[in-house]
Write a protein that holds these residues in place. Sequence first.
Motif, PDB file in Angstrom:
ATOM      1  N   VAL A  81     -20.078 -48.392  24.075  1.00  0.00           N
ATOM      2  CA  VAL A  81     -21.465 -47.923  24.057  1.00  0.00           C
ATOM      3  C   VAL A  81     -22.055 -48.063  22.658  1.00  0.00           C
ATOM      4  N   GLY A  82     -21.322 -47.632  21.648  1.00  0.00           N
ATOM      5  CA  GLY A  82     -21.815 -47.752  20.269  1.00  0.00           C
ATOM      6  C   GLY A  82     -20.984 -46.943  19.296  1.00  0.00           C
ATOM      7  N   ASP A  83     -20.282 -47.616  18.391  1.00  0.00           N
ATOM      8  CA  ASP A  83     -19.512 -46.965  17.330  1.00  0.00           C
ATOM      9  C   ASP A  83     -20.027 -47.435  15.983  1.00  0.00           C
ATOM     10  N   HIS A  84     -20.198 -46.508  15.052  1.00  0.00           N
ATOM     11  CA  HIS A  84     -20.659 -46.843  13.699  1.00  0.00           C
ATOM     12  C   HIS A  84     -19.858 -46.059  12.668  1.00  0.00           C
ATOM     13  N   THR A  85     -19.381 -46.750  11.658  1.00  0.00           N
ATOM     14  CA  THR A  85     -18.665 -46.103  10.558  1.00  0.00           C
ATOM     15  C   THR A  85     -19.160 -46.670   9.234  1.00  0.00           C
ATOM     16  N   VAL A  86     -19.466 -45.782   8.301  1.00  0.00           N
ATOM     17  CA  VAL A  86     -19.787 -46.190   6.937  1.00  0.00           C
ATOM     18  C   VAL A  86     -18.613 -45.759   6.060  1.00  0.00           C
ATOM     19  N   LEU A  87     -18.015 -46.739   5.408  1.00  0.00           N
ATOM     20  CA  LEU A  87     -16.827 -46.520   4.585  1.00  0.00           C
ATOM     21  C   LEU A  87     -17.193 -46.576   3.111  1.00  0.00           C
ATOM     22  N   PHE A  88     -16.878 -45.513   2.405  1.00  0.00           N
ATOM     23  CA  PHE A  88     -17.007 -45.479   0.943  1.00  0.00           C
ATOM     24  C   PHE A  88     -15.584 -45.558   0.391  1.00  0.00           C
ATOM     25  N   ALA A  89     -15.186 -46.728  -0.111  1.00  0.00           N
ATOM     26  CA  ALA A  89     -13.818 -46.952  -0.556  1.00  0.00           C
ATOM     27  C   ALA A  89     -13.737 -46.914  -2.078  1.00  0.00           C
ATOM     28  N   GLY A  90     -13.056 -45.891  -2.590  1.00  0.00           N
ATOM     29  CA  GLY A  90     -12.877 -45.759  -4.030  1.00  0.00           C
ATOM     30  C   GLY A  90     -11.439 -46.007  -4.424  1.00  0.00           C
TER      31      GLY A  90
ATOM     32  N   GLU B  38     -14.999 -41.762   5.090  1.00  0.00           N
ATOM     33  CA  GLU B  38     -15.566 -42.432   6.256  1.00  0.00           C
ATOM     34  C   GLU B  38     -16.473 -41.459   7.011  1.00  0.00           C
ATOM     35  N   ILE B  39     -17.698 -41.884   7.230  1.00  0.00           N
ATOM     36  CA  ILE B  39     -18.638 -41.101   8.030  1.00  0.00           C
ATOM     37  C   ILE B  39     -18.910 -41.892   9.298  1.00  0.00           C
ATOM     38  N   SER B  40     -18.526 -41.323  10.426  1.00  0.00           N
ATOM     39  CA  SER B  40     -18.557 -42.065  11.686  1.00  0.00           C
ATOM     40  C   SER B  40     -19.348 -41.343  12.766  1.00  0.00           C
ATOM     41  N   HIS B  41     -19.861 -42.152  13.665  1.00  0.00           N
ATOM     42  CA  HIS B  41     -20.463 -41.627  14.895  1.00  0.00           C
ATOM     43  C   HIS B  41     -20.023 -42.528  16.026  1.00  0.00           C
ATOM     44  N   LYS B  42     -19.545 -41.938  17.118  1.00  0.00           N
ATOM     45  CA  LYS B  42     -19.096 -42.705  18.264  1.00  0.00           C
ATOM     46  C   LYS B  42     -19.790 -42.179  19.523  1.00  0.00           C
ATOM     47  N   SER B  43     -20.415 -43.069  20.245  1.00  0.00           N
ATOM     48  CA  SER B  43     -21.085 -42.704  21.494  1.00  0.00           C
ATOM     49  C   SER B  43     -20.184 -43.051  22.665  1.00  0.00           C
ATOM     50  N   SER B  44     -19.962 -42.086  23.545  1.00  0.00           N
ATOM     51  CA  SER B  44     -19.162 -42.332  24.737  1.00  0.00           C
ATOM     52  C   SER B  44     -20.029 -42.503  25.978  1.00  0.00           C
ATOM     53  N   SER B  45     -21.340 -42.215  25.846  1.00  0.00           N
ATOM     54  CA  SER B  45     -22.257 -42.325  26.979  1.00  0.00           C
ATOM     55  C   SER B  45     -23.667 -42.541  26.455  1.00  0.00           C
ATOM     56  N   ARG B  46     -24.465 -43.263  27.223  1.00  0.00           N
ATOM     57  CA  ARG B  46     -25.862 -43.485  26.859  1.00  0.00           C
ATOM     58  C   ARG B  46     -26.729 -42.254  27.104  1.00  0.00           C
ATOM     59  N   VAL B  47     -26.126 -41.223  27.682  1.00  0.00           N
ATOM     60  CA  VAL B  47     -26.914 -40.027  27.986  1.00  0.00           C
ATOM     61  C   VAL B  47     -27.502 -39.419  26.715  1.00  0.00           C
ATOM     62  N   THR B  48     -26.804 -39.545  25.595  1.00  0.00           N
ATOM     63  CA  THR B  48     -27.326 -38.986  24.344  1.00  0.00           C
ATOM     64  C   THR B  48     -28.607 -39.689  23.921  1.00  0.00           C
ATOM     65  N   TYR B  49     -28.698 -41.017  24.188  1.00  0.00           N
ATOM     66  CA  TYR B  49     -29.921 -41.749  23.862  1.00  0.00           C
ATOM     67  C   TYR B  49     -31.059 -41.341  24.795  1.00  0.00           C
ATOM     68  N   ALA B  50     -30.727 -41.116  26.052  1.00  0.00           N
ATOM     69  CA  ALA B  50     -31.746 -40.719  27.027  1.00  0.00           C
ATOM     70  C   ALA B  50     -32.315 -39.347  26.697  1.00  0.00           C
ATOM     71  N   GLN B  51     -31.444 -38.398  26.389  1.00  0.00           N
ATOM     72  CA  GLN B  51     -31.916 -37.051  26.064  1.00  0.00           C
ATOM     73  C   GLN B  51     -32.719 -37.043  24.768  1.00  0.00           C
ATOM     74  N   GLY B  52     -32.302 -37.839  23.796  1.00  0.00           N
ATOM     75  CA  GLY B  52     -33.076 -37.955  22.554  1.00  0.00           C
ATOM     76  C   GLY B  52     -34.442 -38.562  22.801  1.00  0.00           C
ATOM     77  N   SER B  53     -34.514 -39.524  23.726  1.00  0.00           N
ATOM     78  CA  SER B  53     -35.790 -40.159  24.068  1.00  0.00           C
ATOM     79  C   SER B  53     -36.748 -39.167  24.708  1.00  0.00           C
ATOM     80  N   LEU B  54     -36.241 -38.316  25.593  1.00  0.00           N
ATOM     81  CA  LEU B  54     -37.105 -37.306  26.211  1.00  0.00           C
ATOM     82  C   LEU B  54     -37.571 -36.296  25.168  1.00  0.00           C
ATOM     83  N   ARG B  55     -36.713 -35.969  24.238  1.00  0.00           N
ATOM     84  CA  ARG B  55     -37.114 -35.065  23.161  1.00  0.00           C
ATOM     85  C   ARG B  55     -38.244 -35.685  22.345  1.00  0.00           C
TER      86      ARG B  55
END
Length: 268
Positions: free
Chosen positions: A213-222, A228-245
Motif C-alpha cells: 500500500v505504501g511504506d516510507h522511511t527517511v534514514l539519517f545515517a551518522g 530512521e523515521i518510518s510510516h507504513k500503511s497497511s490499508s488505504r482506509v487511512t487515506y479515505a478517512q483523511g480525505s473525508l476530514r
Amino acid sequence: MSLRVAISGCSGRMGRMLIEAVVGSADCQLHGALARPDSPTLGQDASAFLGKNSGVLVTADLHQALSGADVLIDFTRPEGTLAHLTVCRELGVNAVIGTTGFDAQQKALIGAHAGHIGIMMAPNMSVGVNVVLRLLNLAARSLNEGYDIEIIEAHHRHKVDAPSGTALQMGEVVAKALGRDLKACAVYGREGVTGERDPSTIGFATVRGGDIVGDHTVLFAGTGERIEISHKSSSRVTYAQGSLRAARFLASHPAGLYDMNDVLGLNA
C-alpha cells in the motif's frame, strides 16, 4: 445536513475505498461517482460492490456527477484532475486532491482555480504521514551536520510515478529545514562507480512490487548511529478517512489552496 461528496476514479482501488468510507459515514452522502468513458462499471450503482444500493450511478459525465455536489475527492491522474477542476470551478464545487505527479505548470493552474473554490491538495492524506512530516522537520534541523539522508519508499506494482509524491514531499521538508534546494541536491538513482557520497545530497530509492500500500522511511545515517523515521500503511482506509476530514474542513473555510497541515491545525 450531510456533506454531498462526488468521487472520481470510483471504480479503482482508492475510489472504492472512498465510496465505502462515504457510505459508512454519518455526516456524508455519496452524490456522484465518476469513471472513465471505457469503464465497465458505467451505469451501475456506485456501491454495488459493497452489496448496497446508493442510488448513485457511475457516469463519465462530469456535469452530471458534480452538479449539486459540495466537494469532489479526486485520486486520479494529473490531466484528469485538471479537467475535473475546471468543471468544479464552473459549478462552485470544492475539491480534495490526492493525485500526485503534477509539474510546476499544473500546480500553478491548481493555484489559479483555488482563487475561486476551496482546494485541499496533499500527496498523502494520512494523518500519520503528515505528523511524520513534522517530525522530519525537527529531525533535519537537529541532525544538520554529519548525517547522510536517504529516503526509501515502496508501493504496489501498479503505481505509475516514482518516487512517490509522499517521498518527494518528505525530501522537500528535509531540504527546506536544511536550507537546501531539493532540485539541486536530490539523487534518484545510483549505478556503477559513483564515487564517494556527496554529504550535501538527499538520496531516493524506489521499490515497486506486489500489493504494498505504501511504506516510507527517511534514514539519517551518522557515524556510530542512524535514525530512521518510518510510516507504513497497511490499508488505504487511512487515506479515505483523511480525505473525508479534508472535505469537512473545506466545507467551513473560504476559497483557497490548503494542505493537510491546515486540516490538522499544524500550521497554527
